[in-house]
Motif scaffolding. Structure first.
Motif, PDB file in Angstrom:
ATOM      1  N   LEU A 118    -110.997   8.816 -39.973  1.00  0.00           N
ATOM      2  CA  LEU A 118    -111.484   8.155 -38.759  1.00  0.00           C
ATOM      3  C   LEU A 118    -111.571   6.639 -38.920  1.00  0.00           C
ATOM      4  O   LEU A 118    -111.439   5.907 -37.933  1.00  0.00           O
ATOM      5  CB  LEU A 118    -112.835   8.743 -38.340  1.00  0.00           C
ATOM      6  CG  LEU A 118    -112.768  10.186 -37.833  1.00  0.00           C
ATOM      7  CD1 LEU A 118    -114.165  10.778 -37.707  1.00  0.00           C
ATOM      8  CD2 LEU A 118    -112.016  10.261 -36.515  1.00  0.00           C
ATOM      9  N   PRO A 122    -108.792   5.765 -35.800  1.00  0.00           N
ATOM     10  CA  PRO A 122    -109.971   6.065 -34.979  1.00  0.00           C
ATOM     11  C   PRO A 122    -109.771   7.149 -33.920  1.00  0.00           C
ATOM     12  O   PRO A 122    -110.730   7.809 -33.538  1.00  0.00           O
ATOM     13  CB  PRO A 122    -110.302   4.727 -34.325  1.00  0.00           C
ATOM     14  CG  PRO A 122    -109.680   3.702 -35.214  1.00  0.00           C
ATOM     15  CD  PRO A 122    -108.458   4.345 -35.780  1.00  0.00           C
ATOM     16  N   GLN A 123    -108.551   7.338 -33.456  1.00  0.00           N
ATOM     17  CA  GLN A 123    -108.266   8.364 -32.444  1.00  0.00           C
ATOM     18  C   GLN A 123    -107.162   9.297 -32.950  1.00  0.00           C
ATOM     19  O   GLN A 123    -106.055   9.316 -32.415  1.00  0.00           O
ATOM     20  CB  GLN A 123    -107.846   7.704 -31.119  1.00  0.00           C
ATOM     21  CG  GLN A 123    -108.911   6.820 -30.499  1.00  0.00           C
ATOM     22  CD  GLN A 123    -110.160   7.604 -30.122  1.00  0.00           C
ATOM     23  OE1 GLN A 123    -110.079   8.657 -29.512  1.00  0.00           O
ATOM     24  NE2 GLN A 123    -111.318   7.095 -30.501  1.00  0.00           N
ATOM     25  N   THR A 150    -114.356  16.807 -35.625  1.00  0.00           N
ATOM     26  CA  THR A 150    -113.689  15.527 -35.890  1.00  0.00           C
ATOM     27  C   THR A 150    -113.163  14.911 -34.600  1.00  0.00           C
ATOM     28  O   THR A 150    -113.361  13.717 -34.349  1.00  0.00           O
ATOM     29  CB  THR A 150    -112.541  15.724 -36.898  1.00  0.00           C
ATOM     30  OG1 THR A 150    -113.058  16.372 -38.063  1.00  0.00           O
ATOM     31  CG2 THR A 150    -111.917  14.393 -37.283  1.00  0.00           C
ATOM     32  N   ALA A 154    -114.251  11.369 -32.704  1.00  0.00           N
ATOM     33  CA  ALA A 154    -113.298  10.341 -32.267  1.00  0.00           C
ATOM     34  C   ALA A 154    -113.456  10.054 -30.780  1.00  0.00           C
ATOM     35  O   ALA A 154    -113.457   8.890 -30.360  1.00  0.00           O
ATOM     36  CB  ALA A 154    -111.872  10.788 -32.588  1.00  0.00           C
ATOM     37  N   GLU A 155    -113.615  11.104 -29.996  1.00  0.00           N
ATOM     38  CA  GLU A 155    -113.772  10.941 -28.538  1.00  0.00           C
ATOM     39  C   GLU A 155    -115.037  10.163 -28.202  1.00  0.00           C
ATOM     40  O   GLU A 155    -115.030   9.280 -27.340  1.00  0.00           O
ATOM     41  CB  GLU A 155    -113.773  12.313 -27.855  1.00  0.00           C
ATOM     42  CG  GLU A 155    -113.855  12.265 -26.354  1.00  0.00           C
ATOM     43  CD  GLU A 155    -112.666  11.564 -25.705  1.00  0.00           C
ATOM     44  OE1 GLU A 155    -112.868  10.935 -24.649  1.00  0.00           O
ATOM     45  OE2 GLU A 155    -111.545  11.626 -26.247  1.00  0.00           O
ATOM     46  N   ARG A 158    -114.823   6.373 -28.527  1.00  0.00           N
ATOM     47  CA  ARG A 158    -113.992   5.644 -27.559  1.00  0.00           C
ATOM     48  C   ARG A 158    -114.773   4.668 -26.749  1.00  0.00           C
ATOM     49  O   ARG A 158    -115.798   4.819 -26.265  1.00  0.00           O
ATOM     50  CB  ARG A 158    -113.308   6.619 -26.606  1.00  0.00           C
ATOM     51  CG  ARG A 158    -111.955   6.930 -27.064  1.00  0.00           C
ATOM     52  CD  ARG A 158    -111.217   7.699 -26.038  1.00  0.00           C
ATOM     53  NE  ARG A 158    -109.998   8.107 -26.726  1.00  0.00           N
ATOM     54  CZ  ARG A 158    -109.022   8.728 -26.190  1.00  0.00           C
ATOM     55  NH1 ARG A 158    -109.063   9.051 -24.943  1.00  0.00           N
ATOM     56  NH2 ARG A 158    -107.978   9.050 -26.883  1.00  0.00           N
TER      57      ARG A 158
END
Length: 158
Positions: A118, A122-123, A150, A154-155, A158
């Motif tokens: 991550l 990051p996404q 995971t 990440a979501e 955002r």
């Protein structure tokens, strides 16, 4: 025991001087010399990933990684993810909420592998998460909930 010279490395942000043979496995030093028992040992062959830590931004299996290779470097263990009395990291929290933790043996290594993923990506896609986990074995969860945790982390970032 062979003669050793003290060597310096940084573990979880603390600079430490160690007087252990440089060929000792990092996992043994972390657990037995420093009391950082969050790093689990499973196979001592570098196959299961339970002992995964981050050394200078790279994941390593600490059971076969000689501590001498970490001299002068920064080592992060699962203990670095949250203070003992503080809130959990978002990944740790999502592991709990999504049911990604069962027996717990693989969890520290999974958390370190996925924290590193991550930070670098990051996404990540589901395939990238699966690929990152290729060195971490789990016999309890089937990985689905680990992947979900995971991707949720990440979501949320955002």
């Amino acid at each position: 025991m062979p003669d050793t010279k003290p060597a310096t490395l940084t573990i979880n942000g603390r600079e430490l001087e160690l007087d252990v043979p440089p060929f000792y496995p990092l996992a043994v030093v972390l657990r037995e010399e420093l009391g950082l028992t969050g790093t689990k040992t499973g196979c001592f062959e570098g196959r299961c990933g339970a002992c995964t830590v981050i050394v200078d931004g790279e994941t390593v299996v600490a059971c076969i990684y000689p501590v001498g290779l970490a001299y002068g470097k920064s080592v992060l263990t699962v203990e670095s993810l949250a203070e003992p009395t503080g809130p959990l990291s978002s990944l740790q929290q999502n592991f709990l909420e999504k049911g990604a933790v069962q027996c717990g043996v693989c969890t520290p290594g999974m958390l370190m592998t996925l924290t590193n993923l991550l930070e670098r990506t990051p996404q990540p896609s589901e395939d990238e998460v699966r690929d990152a986990l290729s060195g971490n074995l789990c016999r309890c969860t089937g990985y689905r909930k680990i992947i979900e945790a995971t991707l949720a982390t990440a979501e949320a970032a955002r």
